[in-house]
Design a protein around this motif. Sequence first.
Motif, mmCIF file in Angstrom:
data_model
loop_
_atom_site.group_PDB
_atom_site.id
_atom_site.type_symbol
_atom_site.label_atom_id
_atom_site.label_comp_id
_atom_site.label_asym_id
_atom_site.label_seq_id
_atom_site.Cartn_x
_atom_site.Cartn_y
_atom_site.Cartn_z
ATOM 1 N N ASN A 152 56.925 43.645 -10.593
ATOM 2 C CA ASN A 152 57.211 44.778 -9.824
ATOM 3 C C ASN A 152 58.138 44.055 -8.508
ATOM 4 O O ASN A 152 59.191 44.611 -8.101
ATOM 5 C CB ASN A 152 56.298 45.788 -9.146
ATOM 6 C CG ASN A 152 56.673 46.861 -8.604
ATOM 7 O OD1 ASN A 152 57.482 47.651 -9.274
ATOM 8 N ND2 ASN A 152 56.137 47.183 -7.423
ATOM 9 N N LYS A 193 61.713 43.359 -9.374
ATOM 10 C CA LYS A 193 62.420 44.401 -9.332
ATOM 11 C C LYS A 193 62.635 45.009 -7.851
ATOM 12 O O LYS A 193 64.047 45.523 -7.709
ATOM 13 C CB LYS A 193 62.069 45.464 -10.450
ATOM 14 C CG LYS A 193 61.740 45.018 -11.742
ATOM 15 C CD LYS A 193 61.150 46.298 -12.513
ATOM 16 C CE LYS A 193 59.847 46.321 -12.234
ATOM 17 N NZ LYS A 193 59.307 47.531 -12.962
ATOM 18 N N MET A 194 61.776 44.990 -7.246
ATOM 19 C CA MET A 194 61.931 45.311 -5.810
ATOM 20 C C MET A 194 62.989 44.427 -4.830
ATOM 21 O O MET A 194 63.226 44.877 -3.911
ATOM 22 C CB MET A 194 60.387 45.543 -5.080
ATOM 23 C CG MET A 194 59.507 46.593 -5.604
ATOM 24 S SD MET A 194 60.300 48.233 -5.539
ATOM 25 C CE MET A 194 60.733 48.482 -6.968
ATOM 26 N N THR A 197 61.320 36.441 -4.877
ATOM 27 C CA THR A 197 60.073 36.694 -5.427
ATOM 28 C C THR A 197 59.103 35.828 -5.109
ATOM 29 O O THR A 197 57.978 36.251 -5.025
ATOM 30 C CB THR A 197 60.356 36.855 -7.074
ATOM 31 O OG1 THR A 197 61.424 37.916 -7.386
ATOM 32 C CG2 THR A 197 59.308 37.355 -7.549
ATOM 33 N N ASN A 257 51.349 42.309 -12.747
ATOM 34 C CA ASN A 257 52.270 43.439 -12.600
ATOM 35 C C ASN A 257 52.844 43.638 -11.400
ATOM 36 O O ASN A 257 54.025 44.069 -11.200
ATOM 37 C CB ASN A 257 51.383 44.634 -12.615
ATOM 38 C CG ASN A 257 50.655 44.908 -14.464
ATOM 39 O OD1 ASN A 257 51.378 44.261 -15.253
ATOM 40 N ND2 ASN A 257 49.748 45.463 -14.543
ATOM 41 N N ASP A 258 52.082 43.281 -10.198
ATOM 42 C CA ASP A 258 52.866 43.405 -9.043
ATOM 43 C C ASP A 258 54.015 42.121 -8.869
ATOM 44 O O ASP A 258 55.039 42.596 -8.126
ATOM 45 C CB ASP A 258 51.636 42.683 -7.877
ATOM 46 C CG ASP A 258 51.399 43.922 -6.884
ATOM 47 O OD1 ASP A 258 51.916 45.047 -7.344
ATOM 48 O OD2 ASP A 258 51.168 43.577 -5.758
ATOM 49 N N THR A 290 62.045 39.359 -16.066
ATOM 50 C CA THR A 290 60.746 40.121 -16.387
ATOM 51 C C THR A 290 60.008 39.915 -17.581
ATOM 52 O O THR A 290 58.938 39.714 -17.630
ATOM 53 C CB THR A 290 61.037 41.742 -16.177
ATOM 54 O OG1 THR A 290 61.960 42.131 -17.080
ATOM 55 C CG2 THR A 290 61.430 42.243 -14.769
ATOM 56 N N GLU A 347 53.751 42.890 0.416
ATOM 57 C CA GLU A 347 53.017 42.579 -0.747
ATOM 58 C C GLU A 347 51.656 42.184 -0.189
ATOM 59 O O GLU A 347 50.735 42.228 -1.008
ATOM 60 C CB GLU A 347 53.661 41.639 -1.327
ATOM 61 C CG GLU A 347 52.950 40.840 -2.451
ATOM 62 C CD GLU A 347 52.602 41.583 -3.510
ATOM 63 O OE1 GLU A 347 51.502 41.350 -4.244
ATOM 64 O OE2 GLU A 347 53.331 42.840 -4.046
#
Length: 309
Positions: free
Chosen positions: A228, A231-232, A80, A224-225, A273, A172
């Motif tokens: 996300n 999680k991605m 991440t 938010n990205d 998160t 991204e």
Amino acid sequence: MHAPTAPPTPATESPPPAAELTVVPVRHYGRWVAAAAVSACAAALLWSLLTNPNLDIRLVLSYLTRDFVFRGIGITIVLTVVAMAIGVVGGIVVAAMRMSANPVLSTVAWVFLWFFRGTPLLVQIIFWGFLGALYPRLFIGIPFTDIALVNQPTSMIITPFVAAVLGLALNEVAYAAEIIRGGMLSVDRGQTEAAQALGMGPVKILRRIVLPQAMRIIIPPMGNDTINMLKMTALVSVIGGSDLLTAVQNVYAQNFQVIPLLTVAVFWYLVLTSLLSLGQHHLEKRFGRGFGTGSTGTVSRLLGRGERI
């Protein structure tokens, strides 16, 4: 002869004192009924989960702090952070290219956005994971010479971790570029023109004038990205990326405890998160100072005290 006298006007009754008034609050019976129904459904769901022998809460608790789980969490966090760092830096570059007056730069940026936003992230990750099927060896050399800077089998360079980073980061970059471009467009053009009149170059204007003001617009969608993106990272399990989901999959493939181990993954994803959401909240407050209700409230308090502004 006397004129007829008007009937006496009845004395106006004074209202009862405030102590004798009976205040009857408005009762919202529908709210209570809805709250009771939702609470009953939630309690029933929670009870069914806790008493379900296929979930086995004790087994879930025993797996929460295993070494393989923490290793997977570590890889997930690294993926991440690295993907978002590359995404933000690359997004700034692509956004600047997209807004450039140079038609070549703007066209290249548009094609990059078109490709990486137009294909699914899962497909991109699988493509990078199987890049060796397209290029069995990676050769990078100095043009017009026989000097090779890189000449290795692709599988030795593009490992599952590198493929995961490439897939996540390049995807991204495309989305971050549009978020950053939107934030840059929100800055008044007059400030850029004033900086140019002072002799500041494009890079210095971008770094010291545009981006600091655009951060207030950029941070909410970028936060938010980031959530996300966390999680991605689970998608890299298709190429054995060693993330949290891959770690639990490797274990339940041997002991067949699918639901308990997936519950462990869900728990840690929620923890991570939630921490990111907390950090996003503090960043929004920091870069939002002086805007919105905060500044309005300050002006109102000054006016209320009769002070000059």
